[in-house]
Design an enzyme around this catalytic site. Structure first.
Site, short mmCIF file in Angstrom:
data_model
loop_
_atom_site.label_atom_id
_atom_site.label_comp_id
_atom_site.label_asym_id
_atom_site.label_seq_id
_atom_site.Cartn_x
_atom_site.Cartn_y
_atom_site.Cartn_z
N ASP A 26 4.02 24.22 -0.94
CA ASP A 26 5.24 23.75 -1.48
C ASP A 26 6.47 23.12 -1.26
O ASP A 26 7.27 22.86 -0.76
CB ASP A 26 6.25 24.90 -1.25
CG ASP A 26 6.05 25.14 0.39
OD1 ASP A 26 5.39 24.26 0.91
OD2 ASP A 26 7.24 25.59 0.83
N HIS A 61 -7.06 -5.54 -1.06
CA HIS A 61 -5.47 -4.59 -1.26
C HIS A 61 -4.46 -5.04 0.48
O HIS A 61 -3.38 -5.40 -0.42
CB HIS A 61 -6.43 -3.47 -0.20
CG HIS A 61 -4.99 -2.29 -0.49
ND1 HIS A 61 -4.76 -2.15 -0.86
CD2 HIS A 61 -5.13 -1.75 0.91
CE1 HIS A 61 -3.54 -0.92 -1.05
NE2 HIS A 61 -3.66 -1.21 0.45
N SER A 94 0.93 -1.51 0.02
CA SER A 94 0.08 0.14 -0.29
C SER A 94 0.75 1.12 0.32
O SER A 94 1.34 1.58 -0.94
CB SER A 94 -1.03 -0.02 1.62
OG SER A 94 -1.77 1.14 1.09
#
Length: 423
Positions: free
Chosen positions: A349, A402, A144
């Site tokens: 940023d 998953h 993951s």
């Protein structure tokens, strides 16, 4: 570096604690601790085995504790000396949570949390590698979010890597968080469809629960309120085969007469609280940010999907891994981080996590399992990204969810064979 060794059936473990710079580009800014648990099979303690470092999913997840050896670890211990890494801020590494950050201003909290992303995790790993094995490269298995870290590793320090295996963890390399969630909401709806197809009677119970929560204040055993929107976050369990049915077993004991049962409320609290993993909430959208702010992406994009508005939808649909600003008002473990979370959501940023040119010229063997029906990672985005990594091989399967690498040793075995050229 300190080390403590102990044994339990099936493995021998040695605990390591390392000092690393908080800021790798500014070592004088202070040190933090990073913890790693070295694990080998009994009888292999003194063998010169290759190393494999495991990057846990998350963000903010500590490495799994081998209470019972999971499928991937059983397979890995046949050939490797494994390092279970508590990523910075988690587990036995210097923690970052409401308690440890309490003495900082919101701006200072946000500044600290911003240093806990994949780029810093990878630089920590390089410090550990050099201290443990010198110039020898090691293998990486990323599950993951751990797969996100593996791709950052290929971008920042491929010379430290022998091979990479990724399971359910190839992110978009260039997309905005909005792209991630516009793809995620429809996948989550499909998981809701699958859940209610299996348990059709639960639709009426879920409706009764959410209306009950809307009409009165319901306090969980921890003293915090359960709201309709927080109840809906239980859908995060739909993404793992081992947890898919958990909601049903909560709902079947939801009411005692006309009130919600203690059993139900205790089970819900355990599932929705971020007390054990606050960084998952604080940094979830930040893991997708490169030169742009998320601005609470999941919250904004949710407005495009009326199906998740239970007051307008015919069915109560549950959300997945999405993080919302109101969580920082309702979860006591997150409330003290609310202002810092707002600053992180507005931060534009963020440095880039992936070097596209370096990935395009990659020469490290890379094999990845892409789960066809993965609720957490978009299949199409994963395959598009894999195509940008030179030599990367992908195995697309709908046999696993998953958490497939933890469910069956076949997953890791297949990835190892792919990197050897045997599959």
């Amino acid at each position: 570096m300190s080390a403590v060794t102990y044994r339990r059936p099936g493995l021998v473990a040695r605990d390591h604690v390392f000092q690393v710079p908080l800021r790798h580009d500014e070592p004088a800014a202070g040190q933090i601790e990073v913890f790693g648990r070295e694990v080998v099979a009994p009888g292999n303690e003194d063998r010169a085995l290759p190393w494999l470092v495991y990057f846990q999913g998350g963000p903010g997840g500590k490495a799994e504790r081998p209470l019972s050896t999971s499928a991937w670890l059983r397979r890995a211990l046949q050939d490797y000396r494994v390092l279970l890494l508590d990523q910075r801020g988690t587990g036995r590494s210097t923690p970052a949570n409401r308690q440890t950050l309490a003495g900082l201003s919101a701006a200072e909290q946000a500044e600290h949390l911003a240093l806990l992303r994949a780029d810093s995790i990878v630089r920590d790993a390089e410090v550990l590698r050099k201290r443990l094995i010198g110039d020898e490269p090691w293998s990486v298995l990323g599950q993951s979010f751990g797969g996100f870290c593996a791709l950052t590793y290929l971008s920042l320090g491929p010379e430290g890597l022998r091979q990479v295996m990724i399971t359910g963890g190839i992110p978009t390399l260039t997309g905005h968080a909005d792209d991630v969630y516009r793809a995620a909401y429809p996948r989550t709806l499909r998981k809701n469809d699958a859940y209610f197809a299996r348990y059709p009677e639960d639709a009426a119970i879920a409706r009764r629960v959410v209306e009950h929560l809307a009409e009165r204040e319901v306090i969980m055993p921890t003293g915090e309120q359960l709201t309709p929107e927080r109840f809906q976050t239980l859908g995060i369990q739909f993404g793992q085969a081992s947890r898919f049915d958990a909601l049903h077993y909560l709902l079947e004991e939801a009411f005692v007469g006309d009130v919600l049962s203690d059993t139900f409320l205790r089970g819900v609290d355990a599932a929705v609280s971020f007390a054990e993993c606050p960084l998952y909430a604080a940094l979830h959208e930040a893991i997708y940010c490169q030169g742009a702010a998320s601005q609470w992406s999941a919250h904004r994009v949710r407005a495009e999907f009326d199906e998740f508005d239970w007051t307008r939808s015919g069915r109560v649909n549950f959300t997945g891994e999405m993080i919302y600003p109101w969580l920082f008002e309702q979860d006591p473990s997150l409330v003290p981080l609310r202002e810092a979370a707002e600053l992180l959501a507005a931060k534009a940023d963020w440095p880039h996590l992936y070097d596209l040119d370096r990935l395009a010229h990659n020469d490290v063997p890379v094999a990845s399992a892409v789960y066809h029906d993965d609720m957490f990672v978009d299949r199409d985005q994963a395959l598009e990204s894999a195509e940008q990594v030179r030599g990367a091989r992908t195995w697309v399967t709908n046999e696993y969810e998953h958490d497939g690498v933890k469910a069956s040793p076949v997953v890791l075995d297949r990835l190892l064979a792919m990197n050897r050229g045997d599959a």
